[in-house]
Design a protein around this motif. Structure first.
Motif, mmCIF file in Angstrom:
data_model
loop_
_atom_site.group_PDB
_atom_site.id
_atom_site.type_symbol
_atom_site.label_atom_id
_atom_site.label_comp_id
_atom_site.label_asym_id
_atom_site.label_seq_id
_atom_site.Cartn_x
_atom_site.Cartn_y
_atom_site.Cartn_z
ATOM 1 N N LYS A 1 0.838 -1.205 0.000
ATOM 2 C CA LYS A 1 0.000 0.000 0.000
ATOM 3 C C LYS A 1 0.873 1.256 0.000
ATOM 4 O O LYS A 1 0.602 2.220 -0.730
ATOM 5 N N ASN A 2 1.921 1.237 0.807
ATOM 6 C CA ASN A 2 2.823 2.394 0.875
ATOM 7 C C ASN A 2 3.498 2.653 -0.470
ATOM 8 O O ASN A 2 3.700 3.809 -0.863
ATOM 9 N N GLN A 3 3.860 1.566 -1.165
ATOM 10 C CA GLN A 3 4.473 1.735 -2.488
ATOM 11 C C GLN A 3 3.503 2.420 -3.457
ATOM 12 O O GLN A 3 3.887 3.298 -4.230
ATOM 13 N N GLU A 4 2.238 2.012 -3.403
ATOM 14 C CA GLU A 4 1.215 2.627 -4.279
ATOM 15 C C GLU A 4 1.055 4.120 -3.957
ATOM 16 O O GLU A 4 0.963 4.955 -4.859
ATOM 17 N N ARG B 1 3.280 6.091 -2.670
ATOM 18 C CA ARG B 1 4.464 6.825 -3.137
ATOM 19 C C ARG B 1 4.395 7.056 -4.646
ATOM 20 O O ARG B 1 4.768 8.119 -5.132
ATOM 21 N N GLN B 2 3.935 6.048 -5.377
ATOM 22 C CA GLN B 2 3.801 6.210 -6.833
ATOM 23 C C GLN B 2 2.787 7.322 -7.153
ATOM 24 O O GLN B 2 2.994 8.112 -8.070
ATOM 25 N N ALA B 3 1.716 7.376 -6.379
ATOM 26 C CA ALA B 3 0.695 8.425 -6.593
ATOM 27 C C ALA B 3 1.296 9.811 -6.328
ATOM 28 O O ALA B 3 1.028 10.767 -7.066
ATOM 29 N N LYS B 4 2.111 9.909 -5.280
ATOM 30 C CA LYS B 4 2.722 11.204 -4.954
ATOM 31 C C LYS B 4 3.668 11.666 -6.057
ATOM 32 O O LYS B 4 3.875 12.866 -6.245
ATOM 33 N N ARG B 5 4.253 10.717 -6.776
ATOM 34 C CA ARG B 5 5.145 11.084 -7.881
ATOM 35 C C ARG B 5 4.366 11.702 -9.056
ATOM 36 O O ARG B 5 4.971 12.311 -9.930
ATOM 37 N N GLU C 1 1.257 17.426 -8.687
ATOM 38 C CA GLU C 1 1.859 18.623 -9.289
ATOM 39 C C GLU C 1 2.931 19.225 -8.388
ATOM 40 O O GLU C 1 3.811 19.955 -8.849
ATOM 41 N N ASP C 2 2.914 18.888 -7.061
ATOM 42 C CA ASP C 2 3.934 19.405 -6.121
ATOM 43 C C ASP C 2 5.214 18.574 -6.144
ATOM 44 O O ASP C 2 6.163 18.890 -5.432
ATOM 45 N N TYR C 3 5.220 17.516 -6.938
ATOM 46 C CA TYR C 3 6.378 16.594 -6.936
ATOM 47 C C TYR C 3 7.648 17.306 -7.431
ATOM 48 O O TYR C 3 7.634 17.974 -8.455
ATOM 49 N N ASP C 4 8.741 17.173 -6.649
ATOM 50 C CA ASP C 4 10.038 17.715 -7.071
ATOM 51 C C ASP C 4 11.141 16.865 -6.444
ATOM 52 O O ASP C 4 10.863 15.828 -5.832
ATOM 53 N N GLU C 5 12.384 17.329 -6.574
ATOM 54 C CA GLU C 5 13.533 16.550 -6.066
ATOM 55 C C GLU C 5 13.440 16.324 -4.562
ATOM 56 O O GLU C 5 13.790 15.260 -4.053
ATOM 57 N N GLN C 6 12.988 17.347 -3.854
ATOM 58 C CA GLN C 6 12.889 17.244 -2.389
ATOM 59 C C GLN C 6 11.857 16.188 -1.989
ATOM 60 O O GLN C 6 12.094 15.387 -1.080
ATOM 61 N N VAL C 7 10.720 16.188 -2.698
ATOM 62 C CA VAL C 7 9.690 15.175 -2.427
ATOM 63 C C VAL C 7 10.242 13.786 -2.718
ATOM 64 O O VAL C 7 10.048 12.843 -1.939
#
Length: 807
Positions: free
Chosen positions: A516-519, A521-525, A528-534
C-alpha cells in the motif's frame, strides 16, 4: 590599483636590509588607517600574482594587527566588510598553493576566530567551525595539515582559556568523525601537543583551580584514543599516570565533571589499546572505580559522574571479559536503580500546559480536543545509557550474568511498550530492551530448559504485541530482529497456536502495508507538487519500508529453520503476498527479499517445499540473469540450496540453472565490486550442484573451470562451502583437481593461501583442519612441498604457516 602597488612596494621595503629605508617604511605603515591596512593586507595575501615574500609579510602583519589592535579596528568595520574578511580568509586557505603561506593564513584565521569568541564563550564566526570539519576530512593533505596545525596552535594559547576550550572542542569533533586512516599521519603531532597542554593545565588546576580547558583536553585525548585504537599503544604510558592522578585527587564537588570525563577517558584508552597493554593498570583503575562506586549512594542524583561511571564499567567489562564478573555485585545495584528511573508523565489541558515550561524538562504531544500528553525527560538519558550497559554485560558475560537475568528481564520487558517515541531517549531505551531479550535467554541457558522456557514465556507475548503496535520503524526493526533471534535460540515448540495466529495476522498486515505504501508513493510522484525534495523524502520512506521487509524475512527464516516443514500450513496465509514480491514489475528490493524467503522454504522445508515450486521456480531461474546483483545473488543462493536440500524433484531445474550460472560468472564485469557477491554465490551454487547433484551436470567438463574461479573472497559463508568441496575432491584424489603427477597442487596452495589470508576460513572451524591436513600431507613429500611454496609470495607463505599453526 596604483595604491595597492605602492603598498606592495611598502611591504617589500619593510623587509629591506637598509635600516634607514626600513625605518621610514615602518613609519609610513604605522600612519595608514587601520581599516585601509586590513583591506590592503588581505588583498596582498589573496593576490595570486604577488611575490611570495610580499604575501608572507602581509599575512604576518595582518595577524599582528588582529592580535594587537582588534578592539580598536574590527568593531568599527561595516558588517559587509567583516563578512568579506572572514570569507576571503577561508577562500585563501583553500586556494593557496604554497604550504608556507597557507600556514600563515591559517594563523591569521585562528587569531580572528580567537577574537570573535566573547566572554561568555559565544562563537561569532560559526562558519569557521564548518570549514574546519570540512578541511580535516578533505582529500587535500596540505589543507588538513594546515588546519590541524592551526587548531593545535590555538589550543596552546595559554592567555585565552575560552579560546583553548573551543579549539579543543573543534578537535574533539574532528577526531570523532575522522576515519582512522586519516588520523594516523597526524597522531604523533596531536598526541605530543595534547600531552604538553594537559601537563600545563594540570599544573594550572593545582595552582589556580581552573578546570574548563583540562576537561576539554581530557575529552580530546579520549576521542583520539578511541579513533586511533591499537595505534595509541605507544602513547599509553604518556597519559595514564596523569589521568589516574586526576581521578584519585579531583574529589571536590566542583571537579565532579572533570573526574567523570577522566574516568571516561581512562576506560576509552583501555578499550583502544586492548587487554594486554591495559592489564598492569587494570587493578588500580578498578579500585579507583570501586571506591567511587562505594560512595555512589552519597552522590546526588544530578552528579555528572553517574553516567560516566555507568559507561566506564561497561567498557571495563569489554576489556576484562569473564574476569569482570567478580565486580558485578558492586556495579549492578546503582545500574539497576538508574535503569529503573520512571519518567514523570501527565495528561494536561491547554491551560495547564501553558503553566509548564519545556525549559523545565517537559516535552508535549498534542492529542487534540485541547489536550496534551507530557513527559518530563530528566533522567531519561541516564536511564537509556544504563539499559544499554545492561545489554553490554549480558553480551560480554553470557552465563556469568545469569544471577541477574531475572531482575533484568522484569525491568526490560515493560520497556518494550510504546509511550512517547517522539523522544529519542525513550527510543534508545526501547531498542536496548529489545536487544537484551535474546542475550538474556542466552545467559539463562546455563540454568536448564525449564528456567529458560519460563523466561521466554515472560517475554514472548510482549515481543509479539510490540511488533504489532510499535510505530517507529527503527525501534520496530530492532524488536523484530530480536524476536527472530529468540525463535532461533528457543527452537521448535517455542510458540503456541495463539502466538502463531497473532503473529500471522501481524506479518500479513506488515506485507499489505508495504504494498500500500508503495502505491501511495507512486501516486505522490504524479502530484503537481512533486520535485527533487519530495523524491528524497519518498526514497527515505522506501528505505524504511524495505528495512522492515528484511525483518519480516528474518522472522520467517527463524520459523523455517526452527519448525521446518511443520510451519508450512501456517505460512500459506502469507504465500500470495510473498509471490507478489517476486513479480517481474516489482522493485528489485522486493524481488530480492521475496526470493530470500523462498530460499529459506527450500533450504529448511524440503522435500515438501516442491508443492510451491509453481510459484517461485521460473522467477528464480529468470532472476539469475537479472540486472540487479542483489536479485542475482538471492536466486543463485536458491539454486545452491535446491541442489543441497531440495531432493529429487528439483533435479531438472539444477541442470537448467548450470549454463545460466556459468554465464553470470564469465560476464566481463562479474568481479566488479557491485557484482562480486552475486558472482561468488553463482560459483558456490555450481559447486553445490557438482557436489550434491553430480548427475545434473558434466562434472569433468565444469570442474576445471570451477577451480579457476576460486577462491571466494567476499562471501565468507559460501567460501567455506567451496573449500569443503575442494577438500572432498583432494581427499578422494580426484585426477582433474590434482592434475597429472599432482601438477595442480601449486595452484591449490595458492587458492588455500589466499583464502586464509583473506579470512575466508577461520582457524577454529572444521574446514580449516581439513585444509591444514592437505598441507601437512604435501609438507612431508619434500620436493613437492618446495615446488608449491616457491610459487607463493611472502603474505601467502605466512598464511599457509598460520593455517598449520592454528588448525
Amino acid at each position: 590599483m596604483a595604491e595597492q602597488q605602492q603598498f606592495y612596494l611598502l611591504l617589500g621595503n619593510l623587509m629591506s636590509p637598509d635600516n634607514t629605508a626600513r625605518k621610514q617604511s615602518e613609519e609610513t605603515y604605522e600612519n595608514i588607517p587601520g581599516q585601509t591596512k586590513i583591506t590592503f593586507l588581505l588583498q596582498a595575501v589573496h593576490d595570486a600574482a604577488a611575490a611570495e615574500e610580499v604575501k608572507q609579510m602581509a599575512a604576518v602583519l595582518l595577524r599582528r594587527l588582529l592580535s594587537s589592535a582588534f578592539d580598536e579596528i574590527y568593531p568599527g568595520l561595516t558588517v559587509e566588510l567583516q563578512t568579506a574578511i572572514k570569507t576571503e580568509l577561508l577562500n585563501c586557505i583553500q586556494a593557496e598553493n604554497s604550504s608556507n603561506i597557507r600556514k600563515k593564513v591559517c594563523d591569521v584565521a585562528a587569531e580572528l576566530s580567537r577574537n570573535l569568541i566573547d566572554d561568555d564563550g559565544n562563537n561569532q564566526w560559526p562558519e569557521v567551525l564548518k570549514f574546519l570539519f570540512d578541511s580535516v576530512n578533505s582529500q587535500d593533505v596540505a589543507l588538513r595539515e594546515a588546519v590541524i596545525s592551526a587548531l593545535l596552535q590555538t589550543m596552546e594559547d595559554q592567555t585565552n582559556p575560552r579560546v583553548q576550550a573551543h579549539a579543543a572542542a573543534a578537535l574533539i569533533n574532528f577526531t570523532e568523525d575522522c576515519p582512522k586512516n586519516l588520523l594516523i599521519p597526524y597522531l604523533e603531532n596531536l598526541v605530543q601537543h595534547l600531552h604538553i597542554i594537559m601537563v600545563a593545565k594540570l599544573q594550572e588546576l593545582i595552582q589556580k583551580g581552573t578546570k574548563l580547558v583540562l576537561e576539554q583536553v581530557v575529552t580530546s585525548i579520549a576521542s583520539v584514543a578511541d579513533t586511533a585504537e591499537e595505534k595509541f599503544v605507544p602513547y599509553y604510558d604518556l597519559f595514564m599516570p596523569s589521568l589516574k592522578h586526576i581521578v584519585e585527587n579531583a574529589v571536590q564537588k566542583e571537579l565532579r565533571l572533570l573526574r567523570g570525563k577522566t574516568i571516561e577517558c581512562i576506560s576509552l584508552i583501555g578499550l583502544a589499546v586492548g587487554k594486554e597493554k591495559f592489564m598492569p593498570d587494570a587493578s588500580a583503575v578498578m579500585q579507583l572505580l570501586l571506591k567511587t562506586q562505594t560512595d555512589f549512594n552519597d552522590l546526588e542524583d544530578d552528579d555528572p559522574q553517574i553516567s560516566y561511571m555507568i559507561s566506564a564499567w561497561a567498557r571495563m567489562c569489554k576489556i576484562l571479559g569473564k574476569e569482570f564478573q567478580q565486580y558485578l555485585p558492586v556495579v549492578m545495584g546503582p545500574l539497576m536503580k538508574t535503569a529503573s528511573i520512571k519518567p514523570e508523565v501527565a495528561l494536561l489541558d491547554t491551560q495547564d500546559m501553558e503553566n509548564m515550561s519545556e525549559d523545565d524538562g517537559w516535552e508535549f504531544v498534542n492529542l487534540g480536543d485541547q489536550q496534551s500528553f507530557g513527559i518530563k525527560t530528566a533522567g531519561l538519558e541516564e536511564k537509556a545509557t544504563a539499559c544499554q550497559m545492561l545489554v553490554c554485560y549480558a553480551k560480554e558475560l553470557k552465563e556469568g550474568f545469569v544471577e541477574y537475568t531475572e531482575q533484568v528481564v522484569k525491568l526490560m520487558v515493560p520497556l518494550l511498550k510504546f509511550y512517547f517515541h517522539d523522544d529519542i531517549l525513550e527510543r534508545m531505551t526501547t531498542m536496548a530492551a529489545a536487544e537484551s531479550m535474546p542475550l538474556l535467554l542466552e545467559c539463562a541457558r546455563v540454568r536448564g530448559p525449564e528456567y529458560l522456557t519460563q523466561m521466554w514465556h515472560f517475554m514472548c507475548d510482549a515481543l509479539i504485541k510490540a511488533i504489532g503496535t510499535e510505530p517507529d520503524s527503527d525501534v520496530l526493526s530492532e524488536i523484530m530482529h530480536s524476536f527472530a533471534k529468540c525463535i532461533e535460540l528457543m527452537g521448535d515448540g517455542c510458540l503456541n497456536n495463539e502466538h502463531f495466529e497473532e503473529l500471522g495476522g501481524i506479518l500479513k498486515g506488515k506485507l499489505e502495508e508495504h504494498f500500500k505504501n508503495q502505491e501511495l508513493r507512486q501516486a505522490k510522484r504524479q502530484d503537481e507538487d512533486y520535485d527533487e525534495q519530495v523524491e528524497e523524502t519518498l526514497q527515505d520512506e522506501d528505505e524504511n519500508d524495505v528495512y522492515i521487509l528484511t525483518k519480516v524475512s528474518d522472522i520467517l527464516h527463524s520459523l523455517f529453520s526452527s519448525y521446518k516443514e511443520k510451519v508450512l500450513p501456517w505460512f500459506e496465509q502469507l504465500l500470495q503476498l510473498i509471490v507478489n514480491l517476486i513479480c517481474p514489475h516489482r522493485p528489485w528490493a522486493d524481488r530480492q527479499w521475496g526470493l530470500c524467503i523462498f530460499d529459506d522454504v527450500v533450504e529448511h522445508c524440503s522435500p515438501s517445499s516442491f508443492k510451491y515450486a509453481e510459484y517461485f521456480l521460473q522467477p528464480m531461474l529468470q532472476s539469475l540473469c537479472d540486472s540487479s546483483p542483489e536479485v542475482r545473488q538471492a536466486a543463485a543462493y536458491g539454486i545452491g540450496v535446491m541442489a543441497q536440500f531440495g531432493g529429487e524433484s528439483y533435479r531438472p531445474f539444477c541442470t537448467e540453472a548450470i549454463p545460466l550460472l556459468v554465464g553470470v560468472i564469465q560476464a566481463a564485469d562479474s568481479r566488479a565490486k557491485e557484482n562480486v557477491n552475486a558472482t561468488e554465490n553463482c560459483i558456490s551454487a555450481v559447486g553445490k550442484v557438482m557436489r550434491y547433484r553430480p548427475e545434473c551436470v558434466n562434472v569433468n567438463e565444469v570442474l576445471p573451470h570451477w577451480l579457476s574461479w576460486l577462491p571466494l573472497n567476499e562471501d565468507k559463508e559460501e567460501a567455506v562451502h567451496t573449500f569443503n568441496f575442494l577438500c572432498d575432491l583432494i581427499e578422494s584424489n580426484n585426477p582433474i583437481v590434482l592434475g597429472p603427477d599432482n601438477t595442480n597442487l601449486p595452484k591449490i596452495f595458492l587458492i588455500i593461501a589466499d583464502g586464509v589470508a583473506n579470512e575466508s576460513v577461520k582457524g577454529e572451524d572444521g574446514c580449516s583442519k581439513r585444509l591444514a591436513n592437505v598441507i601437512h600431507q604435501v609438507q612431508v613429500s619434500g620436493e613437492l612441498w618446495t615446488q608449491c611454496v616457491s610459487t607463493l609470495n611472502e603474505a601467502q607463505q605466512k598464511a599457509i604457516q598460520d593455517l598449520l599453526n592454528t588448525a
